[in-house]
Design a protein around this motif. Structure first.
Motif, PDB file in Angstrom:
ATOM      1  N   ARG B   8     -15.361 -10.894 -19.184  1.00 25.38           N
ATOM      2  CA  ARG B   8     -14.404  -9.820 -19.313  1.00 25.38           C
ATOM      3  C   ARG B   8     -12.995 -10.357 -19.089  1.00 25.38           C
ATOM      4  N   LEU B   9     -12.906 -11.563 -18.537  1.00 26.00           N
ATOM      5  CA  LEU B   9     -11.605 -12.208 -18.386  1.00 26.00           C
ATOM      6  C   LEU B   9     -11.614 -13.454 -19.247  1.00 26.00           C
ATOM      7  N   ASP B  10     -10.502 -13.720 -19.893  1.00 25.78           N
ATOM      8  CA  ASP B  10     -10.380 -14.949 -20.678  1.00 25.78           C
ATOM      9  C   ASP B  10      -9.220 -15.787 -20.151  1.00 25.78           C
ATOM     10  N   LEU B  11      -9.388 -17.091 -20.293  1.00 27.07           N
ATOM     11  CA  LEU B  11      -8.320 -17.998 -19.890  1.00 27.07           C
ATOM     12  C   LEU B  11      -7.142 -17.834 -20.845  1.00 27.07           C
ATOM     13  N   GLN B  12      -5.955 -17.576 -20.292  1.00 24.76           N
ATOM     14  CA  GLN B  12      -4.782 -17.330 -21.141  1.00 24.76           C
ATOM     15  C   GLN B  12      -3.730 -18.433 -21.014  1.00 24.76           C
ATOM     16  N   TRP B  13      -3.705 -19.111 -19.903  1.00 22.82           N
ATOM     17  CA  TRP B  13      -2.592 -20.033 -19.666  1.00 22.82           C
ATOM     18  C   TRP B  13      -3.039 -21.061 -18.652  1.00 22.82           C
ATOM     19  N   GLY B  30       5.463  -8.423 -10.341  1.00 20.57           N
ATOM     20  CA  GLY B  30       4.472  -8.966 -11.256  1.00 20.57           C
ATOM     21  C   GLY B  30       5.030  -9.864 -12.351  1.00 20.57           C
ATOM     22  N   GLU B  31       6.317 -10.149 -12.299  1.00 20.07           N
ATOM     23  CA  GLU B  31       6.913 -10.938 -13.385  1.00 20.07           C
ATOM     24  C   GLU B  31       6.772 -12.440 -13.171  1.00 20.07           C
ATOM     25  N   GLN B  32       6.688 -12.859 -11.900  1.00 13.80           N
ATOM     26  CA  GLN B  32       6.656 -14.295 -11.629  1.00 13.80           C
ATOM     27  C   GLN B  32       5.395 -14.661 -10.827  1.00 13.80           C
ATOM     28  N   VAL B  33       4.883 -15.849 -11.132  1.00 10.75           N
ATOM     29  CA  VAL B  33       3.780 -16.370 -10.329  1.00 10.75           C
ATOM     30  C   VAL B  33       4.169 -17.781  -9.894  1.00 10.75           C
ATOM     31  N   ALA B  34       4.025 -18.051  -8.593  1.00  7.49           N
ATOM     32  CA  ALA B  34       4.429 -19.348  -8.050  1.00  7.49           C
ATOM     33  C   ALA B  34       3.214 -20.064  -7.466  1.00  7.49           C
ATOM     34  N   VAL B  35       3.191 -21.383  -7.623  1.00  6.86           N
ATOM     35  CA  VAL B  35       2.094 -22.201  -7.095  1.00  6.86           C
ATOM     36  C   VAL B  35       2.667 -23.407  -6.358  1.00  6.86           C
ATOM     37  N   ILE B  42       6.344 -27.300  -6.171  1.00  5.11           N
ATOM     38  CA  ILE B  42       6.279 -25.845  -6.338  1.00  5.11           C
ATOM     39  C   ILE B  42       6.718 -25.544  -7.774  1.00  5.11           C
ATOM     40  N   GLN B  43       5.903 -24.773  -8.480  1.00 13.53           N
ATOM     41  CA  GLN B  43       6.257 -24.326  -9.823  1.00 13.53           C
ATOM     42  C   GLN B  43       6.279 -22.814  -9.832  1.00 13.53           C
ATOM     43  N   CYS B  44       7.103 -22.264 -10.772  1.00 12.33           N
ATOM     44  CA  CYS B  44       7.134 -20.815 -10.900  1.00 12.33           C
ATOM     45  C   CYS B  44       7.193 -20.466 -12.383  1.00 12.33           C
ATOM     46  N   LEU B  45       6.300 -19.587 -12.790  1.00 10.96           N
ATOM     47  CA  LEU B  45       6.250 -19.160 -14.191  1.00 10.96           C
ATOM     48  C   LEU B  45       6.699 -17.708 -14.287  1.00 10.96           C
ATOM     49  N   ASN B  46       7.641 -17.454 -15.188  1.00 10.29           N
ATOM     50  CA  ASN B  46       7.967 -16.066 -15.505  1.00 10.29           C
ATOM     51  C   ASN B  46       7.031 -15.644 -16.625  1.00 10.29           C
ATOM     52  N   VAL B  47       6.140 -14.693 -16.363  1.00  7.58           N
ATOM     53  CA  VAL B  47       5.105 -14.378 -17.347  1.00  7.58           C
ATOM     54  C   VAL B  47       5.655 -13.539 -18.507  1.00  7.58           C
ATOM     55  N   ILE B  48       6.854 -12.968 -18.325  1.00 10.83           N
ATOM     56  CA  ILE B  48       7.467 -12.212 -19.425  1.00 10.83           C
ATOM     57  C   ILE B  48       8.093 -13.190 -20.424  1.00 10.83           C
ATOM     58  N   THR B  49       8.918 -14.111 -19.896  1.00 12.30           N
ATOM     59  CA  THR B  49       9.634 -15.038 -20.792  1.00 12.30           C
ATOM     60  C   THR B  49       8.828 -16.312 -21.050  1.00 12.30           C
ATOM     61  N   GLN B  50       7.727 -16.516 -20.266  1.00 12.33           N
ATOM     62  CA  GLN B  50       6.923 -17.746 -20.342  1.00 12.33           C
ATOM     63  C   GLN B  50       7.743 -18.978 -19.939  1.00 12.33           C
ATOM     64  N   HIS B  51       8.814 -18.748 -19.215  1.00  5.22           N
ATOM     65  CA  HIS B  51       9.678 -19.837 -18.765  1.00  5.22           C
ATOM     66  C   HIS B  51       9.106 -20.413 -17.463  1.00  5.22           C
ATOM     67  N   LEU B  52       8.831 -21.722 -17.460  1.00  2.00           N
ATOM     68  CA  LEU B  52       8.254 -22.376 -16.281  1.00  2.00           C
ATOM     69  C   LEU B  52       9.325 -23.230 -15.611  1.00  2.00           C
ATOM     70  N   VAL B  53       9.538 -23.035 -14.322  1.00  3.55           N
ATOM     71  CA  VAL B  53      10.511 -23.878 -13.622  1.00  3.55           C
ATOM     72  C   VAL B  53       9.845 -24.669 -12.507  1.00  3.55           C
ATOM     73  N   GLN B  54      10.397 -25.863 -12.308  1.00  8.97           N
ATOM     74  CA  GLN B  54       9.968 -26.716 -11.207  1.00  8.97           C
ATOM     75  C   GLN B  54      10.862 -26.362 -10.023  1.00  8.97           C
ATOM     76  N   VAL B  55      10.339 -25.626  -9.069  1.00  5.17           N
ATOM     77  CA  VAL B  55      11.162 -25.206  -7.932  1.00  5.17           C
ATOM     78  C   VAL B  55      11.382 -26.390  -6.987  1.00  5.17           C
ATOM     79  N   GLN B  56      10.341 -27.176  -6.811  1.00  4.83           N
ATOM     80  CA  GLN B  56      10.454 -28.359  -5.945  1.00  4.83           C
ATOM     81  C   GLN B  56       9.556 -29.459  -6.502  1.00  4.83           C
ATOM     82  N   ARG B  57      10.057 -30.691  -6.444  1.00  2.00           N
ATOM     83  CA  ARG B  57       9.262 -31.820  -6.948  1.00  2.00           C
ATOM     84  C   ARG B  57       8.294 -32.327  -5.883  1.00  2.00           C
ATOM     85  N   ALA B  58       7.338 -33.144  -6.316  1.00  2.00           N
ATOM     86  CA  ALA B  58       6.383 -33.737  -5.382  1.00  2.00           C
ATOM     87  C   ALA B  58       7.116 -34.643  -4.401  1.00  2.00           C
TER      88      ALA B  58
END
Lengths: 323, 353
Positions: B8-13, B30-35, B42-58
């Motif tokens: 019922r769930l599919d991989l989208q991204w 609900g617009e941003q997801v951070a990991v 640290i990365q953050c994806l804006n799910v509306i614009t699909q813009h992915l930013v690197q908040v912090q490097r390794a």
């Protein structure tokens, strides 16, 4: 409970000993020897750990009581937390060294490896190594910590031997042997010891043969002038499994807090395989081992290390378990 | 009834970090997801614009905890370098607003549910940082051990702090008052308020689960778990008279439901399907659909907290964390090698129930 010894687990060395006995010197020797490997070191005070590029973590010894103060249920909460965190890394580390403070009872560290499910799954306790200052140990004989650090050890470095006469060393060795009949004792200066004597020892691996100092077994009378001592029980013949169970259960229930460590190999009546076990306080870990060989003499060997052990009574009760 | 073979769930991204994904969080809107990862990225994806930013490097030092403020403006992070980092997330490029260095690992942080205040753990203390003044406003001494978890009450001004031998609840309207101490015979390693604020649950090291009514020190207790109770989740909607509580311990999940009658009784149901340790559980917001993720890489969905409606392999290396988008439409998961994924309902399938 089983101490996991699968190949992918990380070996752990526990270093104990009084302040100034030579723990940091030994730690630096280990780090030099393991150059090129990733070693994580958990210390309780930042000493002069002299090697760069190693992960050194300063921890407060936090004792968690799991069950209303029951001694066997005390574990090191800081180790569970820190190691859980460290084990997430992909290139984890090849070896973990835990240095305890000079005033620490080693039991909670060891028990953490028996009790905690994550530590059991990911690590294997290789050995407890205790560094003893051959000159100054005499000032500490009465301290519980000094006795416990010797009693729990798998390897004892009698360090600073250059500061003590041969006669004194011999006396000291005998005294330590009477306390702990299982540990390997090495005389050292500047904690210089062959690294294969302290690393890769697998002292908590049940597959490893029980080693009791033959000299200890050979003597009929031991010095029992101290409260901490070793008692070795040996007998040929077969043991009644049920009687043994009852005896050990009762013994650990009543004297578990005084029994620091025990190990044994038993010939259980009706079983083709050897039964091997070890224990730390009330924690017991035992299982059937390899089959007895055709021409092998079936025998029973047990060693207890503890405080106020009644050797006569232990021998008597053990003999009563023979078929 | 949907078949198990038709997810019922599919991989989208999917995205990639260089090491173990330690946390995954959604902004409240609900617009941003951070990991974040054990390598410190640290990365953050804006799910509306699909813009992915690197908040912090390794950096080589693990980032272990991450949270968005209630207004989605700020992202806070902490980890092994001991610093508390706060970024403003309102522009396309995150702006580092503050960095508070400390010498101990920062393992837990959590924004207040409706104020710009951040609670974080610091050894044996919890502190509260105020975004208005940009100062630490409050220091709470847990004292008896290192702080092992934190939870804000969803409505009242209470902060629950977990550690050895107790959970302590500070009422922050009266900062000088002593905390309400909920004693335990063991260490609490996970603490969670129900969304209605009526219950506080504690997952414990001694293989037990304890639940208190929010205002009473007399708990319900459940023992006999196969291992430490390492994860807790409450449904946001009631099932019967109270929200449903899920607790994960080794490979199992247990759901606990309050019974209609009497104050004493909860009924338990064991969800026994995962083959390896369950590392994360969360109820879908607005429903009683429970998602679980395990160390062998499987994602499982359980309807009403007990009926397995989907199970699929999400990762070859094992999953470490998961989080639902606040509107419940997307599930974000992270794995032990650094991959993170977004799963949404399949276009051909029906919606959730």
């Amino acid at each position: 409970m089983m101490v996991n010894i699968a190949d992918h687990t990380v070996p752990v060395t526990v270093l104990t000993g009084y302040l100034g006995a030579g723990k940091t010197t030994l730690l630096n020797r280990i780090l030099t020897h393991e150059h090129g490997k990733k070693v994580a070191v958990i210390v309780n005070e930042f000493g002069e750990v002299g090697i760069d590029n190693q992960l050194v973590i300063d921890a407060d010894e936090e004792i968690f009581e799991m069950n209303n103060g029951c001694i066997c249920c005390t574990v090191r909460g800081d180790l569970i937390r820190i190691i859980g965190n460290l084990m997430r890394r992909r290139d984890k580390f090849d070896h973990l060294v835990i240095e305890t403070t000079g005033l620490a009872d080693p039991a909670p560290v060891i028990q953490t490896f028996f009790v905690d499910e994550d530590m059991q799954a990911q690590l294997n306790l290789d050995a407890v190594v205790t560094v003893v200052d051959a000159k100054r140990i005499h000032q500490h004989w009465e301290a519980d910590e000094a006795q416990e650090q010797i009693a729990f050890a798998d390897v004892i470095l009698l360090n600073k031997t250059d500061l003590v006469s041969e006669a004194n060393l011999k006396t000291l060795e005998n005294r330590i042997r009477a306390m702990n009949a299982m540990a390997k004792i090495y005389r050292t200066q500047d904690a210089a010891v062959a690294m294969d004597s302290i690393l890769g020892v697998s002292a908590f691996d049940l597959n490893r043969a029980l080693e009791i100092d033959p000299n200890f077994l050979g003597e009929d009378t031991h010095e029992h002038d101290q409260t901490v001592s070793s008692v070795a029980l040996t007998a040929s013949g077969a043991i009644d499994g049920e009687r043994l169970n009852g005896w050990l259960a009762h013994l650990l229930q009543t004297q578990g807090s005084d029994i620091f460590r025990m190990k044994g190999i038993l010939s259980i009546a009706g079983e083709d395989r050897r039964f091997v076990f070890q224990g730390v306080h009330m924690l017991f870990d035992g299982r059937a081992d390899r089959p007895w060989k055709t021409h092998e003499t079936r025998k029973n060997e047990l060693v207890f290390i503890g405080r106020n052990l009644d050797e006569v009574k232990l021998k008597e009760d053990f003999r009563a378990c023979l078929v | 009834m949907p078949s198990l073979s038709q997810p019922r769930l599919d991989l989208q991204w999917r995205g990639t970090l260089s090491d173990y994904v330690t946390a995954i969080v959604w902004s409240a809107n609900g617009e941003q997801v951070a990991v974040c990862s054990a390598a410190g990225e640290i990365q953050c994806l804006n799910v509306i614009t699909q813009h992915l930013v690197q908040v912090q490097r390794a950096s080589g030092q693990s980032v272990d905890t991450l949270d968005f403020s209630h207004d989605s403006q700020f992202l806070a992070a902490g980890g092994q370098d001991g610093s508390l980092y706060i970024w403003q997330m309102t522009s396309a490029t995150p702006q580092l607003l503050t960095r508070l260095p400390h010498s101990t690992w920062m393992e837990h942080l959590l924004w207040h549910p409706h104020r710009l205040e951040l609670a974080f753990s610091l050894g044996r203390y919890a502190q509260i940082w105020d975004a208005q003044t940009q100062q630490v406003s409050t220091t709470l001494p847990f004292a008896s051990s290192t702080v092992l978890d934190l939870a804000w009450h969803p409505q009242r001004d209470y902060l629950a702090v977990a550690g050895d031998q107790s959970v302590k609840i500070w009422n922050l309207e009266d900062k000088d008052a002593d905390p309400d101490v909920r004693e335990l015979p063991t260490a609490s390693i996970r603490v969670a308020w129900s969304a209605d604020g009526n219950y506080l649950a504690s997952g414990n090291l001694d293989r037990s689960l304890v639940v208190w009514p929010w205002d009473l020190p007399f708990p319900w207790r459940m023992t006999g778990f196969p291992g430490k109770v390492r994860q807790l989740a409450w449904s946001t909607v009631p099932v019967g008279t109270a929200p449903l509580l899920a607790a994960a311990s080794t490979t199992g999940i247990l759901t606990w439901q309050k019974q209609e009658q009497g104050d004493q009784d909860w009924t338990a149901q064991v969800l026994d399907w995962h083959q390896q340790q369950v590392n994360a559980i969360a109820f879908q917001p607005g429903t009683a659909l429970l998602a679980s993720a395990s160390a062998d890489g499987y994602i499982c969905l359980w309807q009403q907290g007990h009926k397995r409606v989907q199970s699929c392999k999400g990762s070859a290396s094992g999953l470490s964390c998961l989080a639902w988008q606040p509107n419940g439409s997307t599930l974000a998961v992270g794995d032990q090698r650094g991959e993170w994924q977004l799963w949404s309902p399949s276009q051909r399938g029906q919606g959730f129930s």
